[in-house]
Design an enzyme around this catalytic site. Sequence first.
Site, short mmCIF file in Angstrom:
data_model
loop_
_atom_site.label_atom_id
_atom_site.label_comp_id
_atom_site.label_asym_id
_atom_site.label_seq_id
_atom_site.Cartn_x
_atom_site.Cartn_y
_atom_site.Cartn_z
N ARG A 287 77.24 -22.78 -1.24
CA ARG A 287 76.86 -22.20 0.04
C ARG A 287 75.34 -22.23 0.09
O ARG A 287 74.68 -21.95 -0.92
CB ARG A 287 77.35 -20.75 0.14
CG ARG A 287 78.87 -20.59 0.05
CD ARG A 287 79.25 -19.11 0.12
NE ARG A 287 80.70 -18.93 0.03
CZ ARG A 287 81.37 -18.70 -1.10
NH1 ARG A 287 80.71 -18.62 -2.26
NH2 ARG A 287 82.68 -18.55 -1.09
N LYS A 317 77.74 -14.00 -2.13
CA LYS A 317 78.93 -13.58 -1.39
C LYS A 317 80.12 -13.25 -2.27
O LYS A 317 80.77 -12.22 -2.09
CB LYS A 317 79.32 -14.68 -0.38
CG LYS A 317 80.53 -14.33 0.47
CD LYS A 317 80.81 -15.42 1.47
CE LYS A 317 82.01 -15.07 2.33
NZ LYS A 317 82.30 -16.11 3.34
N ARG A 384 79.59 -28.98 1.48
CA ARG A 384 80.50 -28.14 0.69
C ARG A 384 81.95 -28.60 0.91
O ARG A 384 82.73 -28.70 -0.04
CB ARG A 384 80.33 -26.68 1.10
CG ARG A 384 81.22 -25.69 0.40
CD ARG A 384 80.77 -24.28 0.75
NE ARG A 384 81.73 -23.25 0.36
CZ ARG A 384 81.85 -22.74 -0.85
NH1 ARG A 384 81.07 -23.17 -1.84
NH2 ARG A 384 82.74 -21.79 -1.11
N HIS A 407 85.84 -19.10 -4.43
CA HIS A 407 86.77 -18.42 -3.53
C HIS A 407 88.19 -18.56 -4.08
O HIS A 407 88.41 -19.19 -5.11
CB HIS A 407 86.68 -18.97 -2.09
CG HIS A 407 86.79 -20.45 -1.98
ND1 HIS A 407 86.06 -21.20 -1.10
CD2 HIS A 407 87.55 -21.35 -2.67
CE1 HIS A 407 86.37 -22.48 -1.22
NE2 HIS A 407 87.28 -22.59 -2.16
N TYR A 416 90.19 -26.13 3.50
CA TYR A 416 89.80 -27.52 3.29
C TYR A 416 90.89 -28.55 3.58
O TYR A 416 90.57 -29.70 3.88
CB TYR A 416 89.28 -27.69 1.86
CG TYR A 416 88.03 -26.87 1.65
CD1 TYR A 416 86.87 -27.15 2.38
CD2 TYR A 416 88.01 -25.79 0.79
CE1 TYR A 416 85.74 -26.38 2.24
CE2 TYR A 416 86.87 -25.02 0.64
CZ TYR A 416 85.74 -25.32 1.36
OH TYR A 416 84.62 -24.56 1.23
#
Length: 472
Positions: A287, A317, A384, A407, A416
């Site tokens: 990110r 994050k 990404r 994540h 994705y």
Amino acid sequence: MQNQGQDKYQQAFADLEPLSSTDGSFLGSSLQAQQQREHMRTKVLQDLDKVNLRLKSAKTKVSVRESNGSLQLRATLPIKPGDKDTNGTGRKQYNLSLNIPANLDGLKTAEEEAYELGKLIARKTFEWNDKYLGKEATKKDSQTIGDLLEKFAEEYFKTHKRTTKSEHTFFYYFSRTQRYTNSKDLATAENLINSIEQIDKEWARYNAARAISAFCITFNIEIDLSQYSKMPDRNSRNIPTDAEILSGITKFEDYLVTRGNQVNEDVKDSWQLWRWTYGMLAVFGLRPREIFINPNIDWWLSKENIDLTWKVDKECKTGERQALPLHKEWIDEFDLRNPKYLEMLATAISKKDKTNHAEITALTQRISWWFRKVELDFKPYDLRHAWAIRAHILGIPIKAAADNLGHSMQVHTQTYQRWFSLDMRKLAINQALTKRNEFEVIREENAKLQIENERLRMEIEKLKMEIAYKNS
């Protein structure tokens, strides 16, 4: 932003370790926020018990209770005007709502009010006035959105541990609530919902609802935003192929040639930092913010970093992790471990106030500006997505790819899988077919070898029999 009043709230969070990862989803972020609210509520209830013990020791005939995020005074009082005296005693137990929030400051206020009410009861001078009838509380509720926005930060961090991550989250909530609402409107559920309804773009409406939800939770405004909770369908993205990524990085050098001579001496080499940033996003699937929040430059340049990992800081994050590269050869090809570029990174960060999230956000937005400046056909976040798709095509397990991107597997697959373009799908299918064809060839060759082995075995048996016959 911090002051003595806020310090006691942050001290109450001292023994809390926030969830290290929110898994990158809205649900994950909500669970993290809920953990912190529950932690603070536990602290408040513990202190509430102490308040009631003090009131009892002082023989005050009033106690304090918590209800739906507010503190109430409980006492036996003369019958309220308009109420029925069902027991015929002329008295009844009431819970008085004085619009006191259930937080550490509210406890102090509630205790003071309890002592004051206790004195009135003891002196038999209690009377039902606007204050105890709750009419003053109703007046206090008539605040505008602008009034509450001025207090938003102060109140928000009474239920959230102050970290770089939570500061960024608050900035997100504050800026969107401010942008999409009318500060002069009363802070009512109806007005806030009307503000959301006036937003045309689906994603803007979704993000505004998330922010306004946090705003309402902070100020205990009852509101139902469930109809806005579903994430909209993603717009199409231009996910670059590996060839396009390799071609894209050369556009920064092209800019150097075409930019002209009228360039400020202080920023003439700044393009090199953004070229380096481009390379890091491509190699690690980071990110953008994960490059600028407390980067571990020493580790990146260290000889001990034999796996060439980038350490993502715990304030990011989804918490800390070590990101592994895909196409490790790009690190050398893009010259990503050149100390010059890392020094430029450190200098760029040092000029920003780390507690001012508008400034950190400005750095990440600068990446997008440079992508447009050098005329790239995709956005920073697309690198990404390209990393995730490349990992899938290379056969990297979903769990490993998701962990590397920071994540959950659910977020990974939901986010994705939808970005597979026709070309990407063709590439994936062709690679799968190639592997299958290779397997078929190996299987056929294995079958031929088995037949040949059987023929040779029979030949050997035949020779053995002939030798035995001759020797007999």
